[in-house]
Write a protein that holds these residues in place. Sequence first.
Motif, PDB file in Angstrom:
ATOM      1  N   UNK C   2       0.832  -1.206   0.000  1.00  0.00           N
ATOM      2  CA  UNK C   2       0.000   0.000   0.000  1.00  0.00           C
ATOM      3  C   UNK C   2       0.874   1.267   0.000  1.00  0.00           C
ATOM      4  N   UNK C   4       1.263   3.706   1.995  1.00  0.00           N
ATOM      5  CA  UNK C   4       1.977   4.013   3.240  1.00  0.00           C
ATOM      6  C   UNK C   4       3.262   3.183   3.347  1.00  0.00           C
ATOM      7  N   UNK C   5       3.134   1.929   3.012  1.00  0.00           N
ATOM      8  CA  UNK C   5       4.323   1.076   3.049  1.00  0.00           C
ATOM      9  C   UNK C   5       5.361   1.551   2.029  1.00  0.00           C
ATOM     10  N   UNK C   7       5.808   4.467   0.942  1.00  0.00           N
ATOM     11  CA  UNK C   7       6.439   5.680   1.466  1.00  0.00           C
ATOM     12  C   UNK C   7       7.456   5.333   2.561  1.00  0.00           C
ATOM     13  N   UNK C   8       7.073   4.369   3.390  1.00  0.00           N
ATOM     14  CA  UNK C   8       7.975   3.945   4.476  1.00  0.00           C
ATOM     15  C   UNK C   8       9.301   3.441   3.903  1.00  0.00           C
ATOM     16  N   UNK C   9       9.226   2.577   2.899  1.00  0.00           N
ATOM     17  CA  UNK C   9      10.460   2.042   2.334  1.00  0.00           C
ATOM     18  C   UNK C   9      11.282   3.145   1.678  1.00  0.00           C
ATOM     19  N   UNK C  11      11.339   6.182   2.687  1.00  0.00           N
ATOM     20  CA  UNK C  11      11.950   6.947   3.786  1.00  0.00           C
ATOM     21  C   UNK C  11      13.119   6.192   4.440  1.00  0.00           C
ATOM     22  N   UNK C  12      12.968   4.879   4.511  1.00  0.00           N
ATOM     23  CA  UNK C  12      14.124   4.093   4.979  1.00  0.00           C
ATOM     24  C   UNK C  12      15.344   4.441   4.124  1.00  0.00           C
ATOM     25  N   UNK C  15      16.971   7.772   4.642  1.00  0.00           N
ATOM     26  CA  UNK C  15      17.750   7.947   5.875  1.00  0.00           C
ATOM     27  C   UNK C  15      18.871   6.915   6.027  1.00  0.00           C
ATOM     28  N   UNK C  17      18.720   3.523   5.749  1.00  0.00           N
ATOM     29  CA  UNK C  17      18.279   2.402   6.584  1.00  0.00           C
ATOM     30  C   UNK C  17      17.800   1.259   5.699  1.00  0.00           C
ATOM     31  N   UNK C  18      17.929   0.045   6.195  1.00  0.00           N
ATOM     32  CA  UNK C  18      17.467  -1.134   5.458  1.00  0.00           C
ATOM     33  C   UNK C  18      16.734  -2.042   6.439  1.00  0.00           C
ATOM     34  N   UNK C  19      15.513  -2.445   6.124  1.00  0.00           N
ATOM     35  CA  UNK C  19      14.784  -3.304   7.053  1.00  0.00           C
ATOM     36  C   UNK C  19      15.342  -4.723   7.046  1.00  0.00           C
TER      37      UNK C  19
END
Lengths: 347, 347, 347, 347
Positions: C2, C4-5, C7-9, C11-12, C15, C17-19
Amino acid sequence: MNPDEEQLYRDFEKHGLIPLWTEREGLMPMRPEPRAVPHIWHWDDLYPLAERAGDLIPVGRGGERRAISVSNPGLPGLPYATPTLWAAIQYLGPNEVAPDHRHSQNAFRFVLEGEGVWTVVDGDPIAMRRGDLLLTPGWRFHGHHNPHPAPMAWLDGLDIPFVQATDTGFFEFGADGVIDRSTPRISRSERLWAHPGLRPVSAQQDTPNSPLAAYRWEHTDAALTAQLELAAEGHGGVTEPGHAAVRFTNPTTGADALTTIRTEMHRIAAGHRTAPVRETGSSVWQVFEGTGTVRLDGDRTDLARGDLIAVPSWCEMSLRADTDLDLFRFGDAPIFERLNLARKEFS
Amino acid sequence: MNPDEEQLYRDFEKHGLIPLWTEREGLMPMRPEPRAVPHIWHWDDLYPLAERAGDLIPVGRGGERRAISVSNPGLPGLPYATPTLWAAIQYLGPNEVAPDHRHSQNAFRFVLEGEGVWTVVDGDPIAMRRGDLLLTPGWRFHGHHNPHPAPMAWLDGLDIPFVQATDTGFFEFGADGVIDRSTPRISRSERLWAHPGLRPVSAQQDTPNSPLAAYRWEHTDAALTAQLELAAEGHGGVTEPGHAAVRFTNPTTGADALTTIRTEMHRIAAGHRTAPVRETGSSVWQVFEGTGTVRLDGDRTDLARGDLIAVPSWCEMSLRADTDLDLFRFGDAPIFERLNLARKEFS
Amino acid sequence: MNPDEEQLYRDFEKHGLIPLWTEREGLMPMRPEPRAVPHIWHWDDLYPLAERAGDLIPVGRGGERRAISVSNPGLPGLPYATPTLWAAIQYLGPNEVAPDHRHSQNAFRFVLEGEGVWTVVDGDPIAMRRGDLLLTPGWRFHGHHNPHPAPMAWLDGLDIPFVQATDTGFFEFGADGVIDRSTPRISRSERLWAHPGLRPVSAQQDTPNSPLAAYRWEHTDAALTAQLELAAEGHGGVTEPGHAAVRFTNPTTGADALTTIRTEMHRIAAGHRTAPVRETGSSVWQVFEGTGTVRLDGDRTDLARGDLIAVPSWCEMSLRADTDLDLFRFGDAPIFERLNLARKEFS
Amino acid sequence: MNPDEEQLYRDFEKHGLIPLWTEREGLMPMRPEPRAVPHIWHWDDLYPLAERAGDLIPVGRGGERRAISVSNPGLPGLPYATPTLWAAIQYLGPNEVAPDHRHSQNAFRFVLEGEGVWTVVDGDPIAMRRGDLLLTPGWRFHGHHNPHPAPMAWLDGLDIPFVQATDTGFFEFGADGVIDRSTPRISRSERLWAHPGLRPVSAQQDTPNSPLAAYRWEHTDAALTAQLELAAEGHGGVTEPGHAAVRFTNPTTGADALTTIRTEMHRIAAGHRTAPVRETGSSVWQVFEGTGTVRLDGDRTDLARGDLIAVPSWCEMSLRADTDLDLFRFGDAPIFERLNLARKEFS
């Protein structure tokens, strides 16, 4: 023996020689046959004598300490608890000072009762309180002083007999009193080192003996309590059922606190007995609290607070607790573990 | 290049060969030339992202953890803080459970803020609270659960990149939840091991990693406080003037708590700066409390609570404290100290 | 996914960052999944290329060595035999000199054939002959010179990839030639140290790497021969039936000769095969003499003199000897044994 | 002494107590004050007595060995060379057998002259020849047999006094003869272990004592010769000018060959003297070849082949060589080095 043989033995003697074949059995027995015997000294006998010494014998330079050592009946005339260990009651009256000195021998104090004396080790004043173990590793200057109106007595343990037997000791006088008469509740050594699992980053090098000078009763008691509680909850940690035990260690290595002396505290829950065991090397135990019995090579003796038990090498030992029974133990096992001479056998 | 040389280089390639003489400078530089760069990630950026992940991404089997790792800009696309170290923020919402697993990689958690999660290591529930260091040595089963209504986030550190680079990792799934949902204030591991200088007699064998699973803030704080107080009184113990530091150690050996990861807590008194230093191997620092600046190869950055600093090998680093400044540090030094590859140089 | 997700990735990424949850499987596989692959390079290919390089490429300052390294097909473009090990053929023509330098990387030479070169390590000239292992521990100055009319080639082994991956290397140029052009049959290092079980009393301190610079074939051969003879007489000593093996060690500690590299010589008697085994960490083998086959993760290859075999982590390996088969082996096991990351499994 | 004090001392005695203050000086001297004295026994006296014992005294079960030990004049009646060391001449006539047994005590044989006896250690027959050091680490079965028409005598060294003083010894009879009467030139132990710097891969575990049972004179001699030659060429390696020395070590650890006994061979070049030195712990030296003098606490004695020198703790010792002078030395230093009790002082 024929005349030739007689002459041979005389000639051996003349040249400073001794044949093995007449000596082998005594020299190399099938198992350890210590001259030292199992023995118990009762605190009720020791303490009044220390008090009388306090009245009659000054403490000071030369004699150095008002310490009265136990002498194993199997080693008559020698101030030795066992062939390697020295154990004594030391007594310091109000306002007395035992002067500063140092020696190769490793030493500790264990406090059965009372408080109010400070032992000052390389200038670090260390309060002595009931249940505490205080270390004086070899070649550190140390003196004691008692700034209080009440006397105090404690157990001293050293490796004097071992060092004597091996001719490895040095001794040096220090200041006539003690270097620092302040009376802090905890020592600088503890402030640096008595934090579980933490090591100052500035302490890069391991040290053969522990840099921690005092092991406080509150920690020892908590550790023993926890072991028995964990066992009650179904978890491991005790030495055997009903028998909790901790060893005092050098935080820089995890090994024994002193290179030549193992120090431990044991707690046997009321009603339990320990499995009979024999070990090479000798130990001295002191009852810290509680009552029970000890069986040494089959002989049973009742135990009360403060009693000192000498356990020679390969003596079969077992303890039984009537009440909860706390005992301090010191022994020479670290020497033999390093030399491949340690053996242990459960009966 | 003449045709024969050209043909030679083509033939090298054909046979899977590479000449040293064209590569030597890059392969064997005069001093470390890390691809990883000094870098700082700000907690103020990380935490909101973790929160958003908490809303959007479920935690569970497969992905295993809601952990978001920092990626060094010099190692693009790799979830590595440095060539050997992995650092992440892990987030667990109310009533969530991160399922049980184990792996060869050594891991720890360090808690910047909050509390309320239990990490369960080989069945031992370990409460996580601000300032605590919690260990998960290699190949121990572990999961986390949050029985509380508030979420919690913390720093995860592992040797994932090192284990990856050397192909030495194994992984195994455990229970789908965690084995023990009880919520004791302290773990069984602490009850056995968190007594200064004391070792259970039942623990005969040394272990490569620490048997103590939690190092509590109250002890760490007390140790740092004591070092600075001792310095103020004129005694040793601090790492340098105004700079206290403790290392988290394995009580069975006195060495680092984990075989591959050094863990330390540092406190720099307000107004002090640390001597610029370069070391082989890399570190990650996290500001725990306070403000100040860090200088990395000459570049200065302001620091605030939670900020993460990656320090590559041989990067010159110095810290300055505006307020009292507490920092947690982890690094790979134990690997190189064991291999004779450690070097350190003060500028 | 979706918005939001998504966008989250984004933003990771923004910055740095890697999940973990999208990477976990690759980062932490169930068992080692090396990019490096099992591979064999044939001496018959290597040697002629080294000869051609001898004609075309001068040896000297800058490139430093006429060494041609194998490049694992799984690590394309990298001059690495495995993720931690570098292996090369080095070639020195008549009257050539490879100039003096030193580096943190540990190095050795193993001589498959020929003789006539001296490697000069910290001023000690060491003759190189067939079957010899010659050490250049980290940070010792060394150069090579060939005073003879015939060229010579040998195997170079280093921990270059490990040191590169961990950013722990330093390099320094030394003299333009070699310090000592004398050509003694044995080195000073051997005169001091190559006496079985004997240590100079002057060498009080243990050293991390071996002080013995040369392990001569006559000793290695005798040790392997003796193991097989003892087995034939019914006594222990071999690694498994028909398989003799010796490790090259540091006489001050009994541990591996180099801190990061294990070196061994193996002999498999004609008709025997070794038990299939997997180990963490990687190895390179070179056939010294004889013929046989190697099975790597099920694939069988014929072996001839000089062939180089790369064995990645956890690759199942087994050897079969047609004739008596001698193989030199080097690997990275000492690193992982020290870090509690070593595993070994027989199939 | 007043009546109260007299009564106090009587009461001490009655309760098995001894005050420190009257004993401190003797118990804890300023420096070692051994009862053992420096002493020399001459081979010319010992050997004929051993021969006579060979005629008169059978060797066999019970007495076990025809060994005649030196008795330090400072330790009258005790078969001790020093407080920790036993030294004896053992004599075995033609076709005689010293029966199999084992004991905790560590033992070695050093051969001054002759050959023809095999010592069989855990079933491994080990030939004894001039200049060889043969080990019997604790608890290994061993017997000796002489299949030749000529008698043989050698030096036996053990830690009997140390084990006796610490009550750590066990003894067990084995076969009535020896297990294996074969007479190989070298032992199986040597075939596995006497290769410089090489270790069987099958020997994974370190052992506290050396697995190498024989250190042959040809190697010892070569090592000493090389040290002096290197010195003549301007290189290091000797202990001091004109003084070469090697220590016999355990190849699995690089430490002393036996846990309790250091063994070394020294060579002093004609015309040189060694620097006077004092050490804690005691040693016994035997002149292997050559003539010279020894100075012990200032007293000088001439030395001839086979002479045995007892050097007590902290005795100042220096040797002077008239001809090249080879001496075998054994001592108790490994015990004290492990316990932080070793000290050494050059005058």
